[in-house]
Scaffold this motif. Structure first.
Motif, short mmCIF file in Angstrom:
data_model
loop_
_atom_site.label_atom_id
_atom_site.label_comp_id
_atom_site.label_asym_id
_atom_site.label_seq_id
_atom_site.Cartn_x
_atom_site.Cartn_y
_atom_site.Cartn_z
N GLY A 42 0.84 -1.21 0.00
CA GLY A 42 0.00 0.00 0.00
C GLY A 42 0.86 1.25 0.00
O GLY A 42 2.01 1.23 -0.47
N LEU A 43 0.31 2.30 0.57
CA LEU A 43 1.07 3.55 0.63
C LEU A 43 2.39 3.33 1.36
O LEU A 43 3.37 4.01 1.10
N ASN A 81 4.43 0.99 0.99
CA ASN A 81 5.48 0.57 0.06
C ASN A 81 5.86 1.67 -0.91
O ASN A 81 7.02 1.85 -1.26
N SER A 96 1.57 -4.77 7.65
CA SER A 96 0.26 -4.75 8.33
C SER A 96 0.25 -5.66 9.55
O SER A 96 -0.74 -6.35 9.80
N1 PFF Z 1 0.48 -2.18 5.07
C1 PFF Z 1 -0.16 -1.00 4.59
C2 PFF Z 1 0.80 -0.23 3.73
O1 PFF Z 1 1.97 -0.60 3.65
O2 PFF Z 1 0.42 0.75 3.15
C3 PFF Z 1 -0.70 -0.14 5.69
C4 PFF Z 1 -1.47 -0.90 6.72
C5 PFF Z 1 -2.58 -1.62 6.35
C6 PFF Z 1 -1.01 -0.91 8.03
C7 PFF Z 1 -3.24 -2.37 7.29
C8 PFF Z 1 -1.67 -1.65 8.97
C9 PFF Z 1 -2.77 -2.38 8.59
F1 PFF Z 1 -3.39 -3.07 9.48
#
Ligand code: PFF
Length: 450
Positions: free
Chosen positions: A24-25, A27, A226
């Motif tokens: 997601g954002l 990365n 996450s």
């Molecule tokens: N992992 C997601 C990202 O890298 O953008 C952000 C995220 C999603 C953090 C879900 C925590 C979560 F539970």
């Protein structure tokens, strides 16, 4: 409750949904700007170490807690450790989901605005993109409207359910995202700044490693994968019995790291292709620095710049959406199951609360910029509180719970699917959970915060 629970339909669906949450954002926006600020390759190396020794073990722990309890993260600990205080770990996860979605939704809104601007050809001409960004984020209306639109898109997917909403979208969006990313990498690697960009990303300068860089890398690991707040726990409660938890965590970690590094391969060669642009532009890297790249690098071939910018921001929207749905699901599943609300009603509550938090964070770039908590704006404070405190702390407690408190037989049964799988490094895994993860997280905390 156990039998009538929703479930993902296939192993590939499980991997796509979990990788969708991770990618997601974090990365494409957070990783490159941290790498830019923290010295490039040295930061990446630390990040990879954290993924291997902290991220993957904690992810497997969340998976097994979720699948075993068949409950959302807010209730999973009550199922596995009834009558204990462990429930607070789960509840902290639900709180983190609300807080993250609040500020993440703001940046998600920016990605939507930049996609619309790309369609309109805004990034073709020369203009002051710093002013463009600052004017946009400090506007009292547009960032709020786009944030709200994004949370609404998330809401629509969530209401459709686990299989028809989350799984189906992830299975379509993740391959699209990968395809777009590959095209962008090829384009970017043909730019004049390629050599400099790759050196920055691949050649570590160990003198750059400081306490802040280590804390950043650890926070980024939890945020990007996450983990630490029960998101993977909630998803795992929908896993099938035959899903291989170790393999799934390994695949998700690999996809997640590849996307982050490939995003770096897109961004840094592009940034180094324009003399005078800085790699340590912070959160504005994607929104200020890149638009400059689009119009300066592609000035001879504006149509290519048009396609490049459009593909880039569509990529960002897709990646963001699969993450916002996972955050929304953590809170929605909790409200549904804890308060016996219908899914649609629970989803509306989450959407409402997150939108309200989002308004505060969105306005913290303009109207509310004077409100400071420990010197930080509401937006920066939310990022600090969640990514740097709540997630690593949650990760530490999850590791302690699984490594020390949970019956070893339960851990083994889940990891080996009741003995059907041969997991040769099980003992090493338990060692990581019992000692390595808790001690290193605590040590980094104590060193950095006190
Ligand atoms: N992992 C997601 C990202 O890298 O953008 C952000 C995220 C999603 C953090 C879900 C925590 C979560 F539970």
């Amino acid at each position: 409750m156990a039998n009538e629970r929703a479930s993902f339909g296939s192993k590939i669906g499980i991997i796509m949904a979990s990788a969708g949450s991770a990618v997601g954002l974090g990365n494409i926006w957070r990783f490159p700007y941290l790498a830019g600020e923290d010295g490039g390759a040295a930061f990446i190396l630390l990040y990879v170490i954290c993924v291997l020794f902290l991220g993957i073990p904690v992810m497997v722990a969340e998976f097994l807690i979720g699948r075993r309890s068949k409950a959302n993260t807010g209730q999973a600990y009550e199922v596995l450790a009834p009558g204990t205080q462990w429930k607070w770990v789960g509840l902290m996860g639900v709180l983190a989901a609300f807080l993250i979605l609040g500020y993440y939704g703001v940046v998600a809104g920016w990605t939507l605005e930049y996609t619309v601007a790309s369609v309109a050809g805004t990034f073709l001409g020369a203009r002051d993109y710093t002013a463009y960004f600052n004017d946009f984020v400090s506007d009292p209306w547009w960032p709020v409207i786009y944030m709200f639109l994004f949370i609404l898109m998330t809401h629509i997917i969530i209401v459709r359910g686990v299989k028809d909403g989350i799984e189906r979208c992830s299975k379509v969006m993740m391959p699209m995202l990968f395809l777009i990313l590959c095209v962008l990498v090829v384009c970017s690697l043909s730019l004049p700044g390629t050599a400099k960009g790759l050196t920055f990303l691949l050649k570590p300068d160990f003198s750059k490693i400081t306490g802040k860089v280590v804390l950043d890398a650890m926070g980024q690991t939890f945020f990007s994968m996450s983990v630490g707040m029960g998101c993977m726990c909630t998803y795992a409660s929908y896993f099938t019995k035959d899903a291989n938890l170790m393999k799934t965590a390994g695949s998700v970690a690999l996809i997640n790291t590849c996307v982050a590094v490939l995003a770096g391969f897109v961004i840094f060669p592009a940034v180094f292709s324009v003399p005078g642009l800085s790699v340590d532009a912070g959160p504005g890297l994607l929104f200020v620095t890149l638009p400059n790249v689009f119009h300066l690098v592609f000035s001879g071939m504006p149509w290519l710049g048009y396609i490049f910018s459009l593909m880039f921001y569509v990529l960002l929207v897709l990646a963001t959406l699969t993450s916002t749905i996972s955050l929304h699901e953590v809170a929605t599943a909790y409200l549904c199951e804890r308060f016996k609300l219908g899914r649609t009603r629970a989803a509306w509550v989450v959407t409402g609360v997150c939108a309200a938090l989002g308004v505060c964070c969105a306005l913290s770039f303009g109207l509310l910029s004077d409100i400071r908590l420990w010197g930080m704006t509401l937006f920066t404070f939310s990022d600090f509180l969640t990514a740097k405190l709540m997630l690593p702390l949650g990760g530490m407690f999850i590791a302690i719970f699984t490594g020390w408190w949970l019956d070893r037989r339960v851990v083994r049964e889940e990891v080996t699917n009741n003995g059907a799988l041969d997991i040769p490094f099980f003992k090493f895994y338990v060692f990581l959970l019992k000692y390595v993860a808790p001690v290193s997280i605590a040590a980094i905390f104590i060193h950095e915060l006190f």
